[in-house]
Design a protein around this motif. Structure first.
Motif, mmCIF file in Angstrom:
data_model
loop_
_atom_site.group_PDB
_atom_site.id
_atom_site.type_symbol
_atom_site.label_atom_id
_atom_site.label_comp_id
_atom_site.label_asym_id
_atom_site.label_seq_id
_atom_site.Cartn_x
_atom_site.Cartn_y
_atom_site.Cartn_z
ATOM 1 N N GLN A 57 0.806 -1.219 0.000
ATOM 2 C CA GLN A 57 0.000 0.000 0.000
ATOM 3 C C GLN A 57 0.842 1.272 0.000
ATOM 4 O O GLN A 57 0.390 2.318 -0.491
ATOM 5 C CB GLN A 57 -0.923 0.024 1.239
ATOM 6 C CG GLN A 57 -1.995 -1.055 1.235
ATOM 7 C CD GLN A 57 -2.708 -1.165 2.574
ATOM 8 O OE1 GLN A 57 -2.681 -0.219 3.368
ATOM 9 N NE2 GLN A 57 -3.333 -2.307 2.826
ATOM 10 N N ASN A 58 2.085 1.170 0.514
ATOM 11 C CA ASN A 58 2.847 2.401 0.760
ATOM 12 C C ASN A 58 4.222 2.475 0.106
ATOM 13 O O ASN A 58 4.899 3.490 0.238
ATOM 14 C CB ASN A 58 3.038 2.596 2.276
ATOM 15 C CG ASN A 58 1.736 2.832 2.997
ATOM 16 O OD1 ASN A 58 1.204 3.952 2.982
ATOM 17 N ND2 ASN A 58 1.199 1.790 3.617
ATOM 18 N N SER A 65 9.152 4.153 1.950
ATOM 19 C CA SER A 65 7.689 4.073 1.967
ATOM 20 C C SER A 65 7.088 5.451 2.200
ATOM 21 O O SER A 65 7.752 6.377 2.696
ATOM 22 C CB SER A 65 7.233 3.122 3.079
ATOM 23 O OG SER A 65 7.756 1.828 2.869
ATOM 24 N N ASN A 66 5.816 5.590 1.843
ATOM 25 C CA ASN A 66 5.099 6.844 2.055
ATOM 26 C C ASN A 66 5.183 7.252 3.523
ATOM 27 O O ASN A 66 5.022 6.425 4.428
ATOM 28 C CB ASN A 66 3.627 6.693 1.650
ATOM 29 C CG ASN A 66 3.467 6.419 0.172
ATOM 30 O OD1 ASN A 66 4.332 6.763 -0.632
ATOM 31 N ND2 ASN A 66 2.361 5.779 -0.203
#
Length: 437
Positions: free
Chosen positions: A51-52, A88-89
């Motif tokens: 997701q990130n 990662s975000n």
């Protein structure tokens, strides 16, 4: 008592108190529930990075995954891009722990951990050393490691040594005259333990053996010796125990991951199942049962800043048949050895010295993919490397200058750019190889 080491980590933004508490809770999970714990953590870390993290999403592919075994095996080559593009975000170069791997596998690269993950690493290390009554705040370490010789790097490491109650013996010169000076320090200082590169500590033990000295006699406070970074063979372990007069503990770790395995008081090489998940796979990436030899693949269960999921560390090993999900035991580790460089002056320098020499070519632009250094004659070295672009004249001169600084003057160094480097049968690429008879 003021805990200088713990406090310094806290002040640098690493939540050590939280990590120590969490680590204790993980250890309190029962054996019956432990497989569920690791299964849930594996799912959580994969889902987070899908997701990130764009790098990991690209690696897994648009179709995602159905089962754990279908996830791709990662290697350092999956990270040949600037670190900022791999985070990662929510994570930036300013809010993560950043470091370089030593390059001992031949695949150097820069990595990151989120600060909580790095704090958990230290919680693990503190726990394991505690098995042998070593306290990082109070126990004095005799440290056999390299040190940057540039002023900024040198004083930074010396300050870290002060915070960590360490007295460092630089290992770039291990001639008899230098080893004699090291031995004298054990007469003068109340060292609690020795820690450092296996090859350097073995050279010190050989020197003591030749002098018919037992270190525990001259330094009664000494409790144990912890060796790391290179393979400890049985005959070398026996030598160390005889020369030092204390238990010798085998540590296996990777800076980008964590402490992987640590010899417990029962003599078992206990794997860190608290923050890592370790698998053994065959050449087709199939998971092997306990007792079978294969490649070591590791998942970092807590690193959200940077994915290390089913990560091939480049070593080969065997998990003991008596392993359990909560207490895996490393039965055998194949590889992770480094030769010693013999120089015209009589100096001896462990192969990991070349980590400091090659730091100048380990850049964040991902240009140099792999390298290996070969000693072909007493005064001649070859550096073979794989890169997108050829090393420039200035880069080559910088490396030659570093070799003069860390080793000695008058050495001949040639550079050979190659399409690929020769590997061992296990796939391992040693950073330093001595071809001297």
């Amino acid at each position: 008592m003021f805990n200088l080491f713990n406090t310094s980590l806290q002040l640098n933004g690493f939540p050590l108190k939280k990590a120590i508490t969490a680590f204790a809770k993980i250890q309190a999970i029962t054996s019956a529930d432990y497989e569920n714990y690791s299964t849930e953590l594996k799912k959580q870390i994969v889902d987070f990075h899908l997701q990130n993290n764009n790098t990991y999403k690209e690696l897994v592919g648009e179709n995602g995954y159905v089962s754990w075994e279908q996830l791709p095996i990662m290697t350092k080559k999956d990270f040949q891009k600037p670190l900022a593009q791999r985070l990662s975000n929510g994570y930036t170069l300013k809010n993560v722990y950043v470091n370089k791997t030593s390059g001992s596998s031949g695949d150097p690269f820069i990595f990151a951990k989120d600060k909580y993950c790095h704090a958990l690493t230290w919680a693990n290390i503190i726990n394991r050393f505690g098995w042998f009554n070593i306290n990082f705040n109070t126990s004095l370490q005799a440290r056999f490691y390299g040190i940057p010789l540039g002023a900024a790097g040198y004083y930074k490491e010396r300050f870290k040594d002060f915070l960590s109650s360490r007295y460092r013996f630089p290992i770039f010169d291990l001639s008899d005259s230098e080893l004699e000076k090291i031995a004298l320090q054990f007469n003068q200082k109340k060292f609690d333990y020795i820690n450092g590169y296996t090859s350097s500590i073995v050279l010190f033990a050989q020197f003591l053996k030749q002098k018919n000295k037992v270190l525990k006699i001259s330094c009664p406070s000494l409790k144990c010796c912890v060796v790391t970074s290179e393979m400890l063979f049985d005959d070398d372990k026996k030598l160390l125990e005889e020369a030092f007069g204390v238990p010798v503990i085998n540590e296996y770790g990777a800076s980008e991951l964590d402490l992987i395995a640590f010899q417990n008081p029962s003599g078992e090489w206990q794997i860190n199942s608290e923050t890592l998940y370790v698998e053994i796979v065959d050449e087709k990436n199939n998971v092997l049962p306990y007792g079978k030899e294969g490649r070591i693949v590791i998942t970092s269960l807590y690193n959200k800043a940077h994915p290390f999921i089913r990560y091939d560390i480049g070593d080969t090993g065997i998990l003991d048949e008596k392993s359990t999900p909560k207490k895996p035991i490393l039965k055998k580790l194949i590889g992770r050895t480094n030769d010693v460089a013999l120089l015209p002056s009589g100096k001896k320098a462990p192969g990991l010295t070349f980590y400091y020499v090659t730091k100048s070519i380990i850049k964040d632009d991902g240009n140099v993919k792999e390298f290996v250094i070969k000693q072909t004659k007493i005064d001649t070295f070859e550096i073979e490397y794989v890169s997108q672009e050829e090393l420039t004249f200035n880069q080559i001169e910088d490396i030659k200058s570093a070799i003069t600084t860390y080793l000695e003057k008058g050495l001949l160094v040639t550079f050979i750019r190659k399409e690929k480097l020769d590997r061992s049968k296990s796939g391992k690429l040693k950073q330093f190889v001595s071809l001297l008879k």
